[in-house]
Write an enzyme that holds these catalytic residues in place. Sequence first.
Site, PDB file in Angstrom:
ATOM      1  N   ASP A   9       0.873  -1.176   0.000  1.00 24.73           N
ATOM      2  CA  ASP A   9       0.000   0.000   0.000  1.00 24.73           C
ATOM      3  C   ASP A   9       0.912   1.229   0.000  1.00 24.73           C
ATOM      4  O   ASP A   9       2.104   1.127   0.312  1.00 24.73           O
ATOM      5  CB  ASP A   9      -0.887  -0.047   1.247  1.00 24.73           C
ATOM      6  CG  ASP A   9      -1.683   1.226   1.445  1.00 24.73           C
ATOM      7  OD1 ASP A   9      -2.375   1.648   0.514  1.00 24.73           O
ATOM      8  OD2 ASP A   9      -1.586   1.804   2.546  1.00 24.73           O
ATOM      9  N   ASP A  11      -0.145   5.111   0.965  1.00 26.65           N
ATOM     10  CA  ASP A  11      -0.391   6.065   2.057  1.00 26.65           C
ATOM     11  C   ASP A  11      -0.459   5.344   3.397  1.00 26.65           C
ATOM     12  O   ASP A  11      -1.252   4.418   3.582  1.00 26.65           O
ATOM     13  CB  ASP A  11      -1.717   6.811   1.823  1.00 26.65           C
ATOM     14  CG  ASP A  11      -1.721   7.585   0.525  1.00 26.65           C
ATOM     15  OD1 ASP A  11      -1.521   8.804   0.570  1.00 26.65           O
ATOM     16  OD2 ASP A  11      -1.920   6.968  -0.548  1.00 26.65           O
ATOM     17  N   ASP A 169      -1.493  -0.682   6.010  1.00 29.30           N
ATOM     18  CA  ASP A 169      -1.684  -0.116   7.352  1.00 29.30           C
ATOM     19  C   ASP A 169      -3.136  -0.079   7.806  1.00 29.30           C
ATOM     20  O   ASP A 169      -3.424   0.457   8.874  1.00 29.30           O
ATOM     21  CB  ASP A 169      -1.122   1.312   7.399  1.00 29.30           C
ATOM     22  CG  ASP A 169      -1.992   2.298   6.627  1.00 29.30           C
ATOM     23  OD1 ASP A 169      -2.269   2.049   5.430  1.00 29.30           O
ATOM     24  OD2 ASP A 169      -2.413   3.312   7.214  1.00 29.30           O
TER      25      ASP A 169
END
Length: 216
Positions: A9, A11, A169
């Site tokens: 991922d 961001d 995250d």
Amino acid sequence: MNKKLVIFDLDGTLLNTIDDLAVSANYALRQHGYPEHDLPAYRYFVGNGITKLIERALPEAERCEPTILQLREEFVGYYQRHKTDLTRPYPGIPELLSHLSAKGIQLAVASNKYHQGTVELIRHYFGTDLFKVVLGQRGHIPAKPDPAIVYEILHLTGITPADALYIGDSGVDMQTARRSGITSIGVSWGFRPRQELTENGACHIVDRPEEIIRYL
């Protein structure tokens, strides 16, 4: 394990982008007289793409499609000019990427950020040689947690799910990995709390980038 591909991922995983996202969203809200938000609120607004970010930032009564699309345009215009003002790689990420690349492991990005912004941020912070595939959200491809973007990466790299890791995250990332049949690693340094990673089925959770190496 001998993994051949690591999908990241963007961001909250590779880059701490929250300040630039918050400033850009508040700019778009301000242009139309809507209330702005403090930075911590944006940790829960992001994760499902820019359109959903704008929808969440707007007052509930104003969440109609024309308004959302208008503010999205304002956001993207501002963000394109300012997306590297405050954004930085998380500590240890450049070293991790260099290590994985040196080991011959293919690297890819699967982001819900719009595609142009995703590609430009990766190029700006990490150059053009580290990542085999960099994909952001495109209109014809469903956003994560739909696994379509991951399947596309697997197809382009020729790697099977069993030979890949997915690192993110958020709960969206953990769901994406599960739906793709890929082992997931949740990172605790991102935008969402550890509990969200656990509740969404993270196979492993790490607190520092170098810990990822043990799962290869």
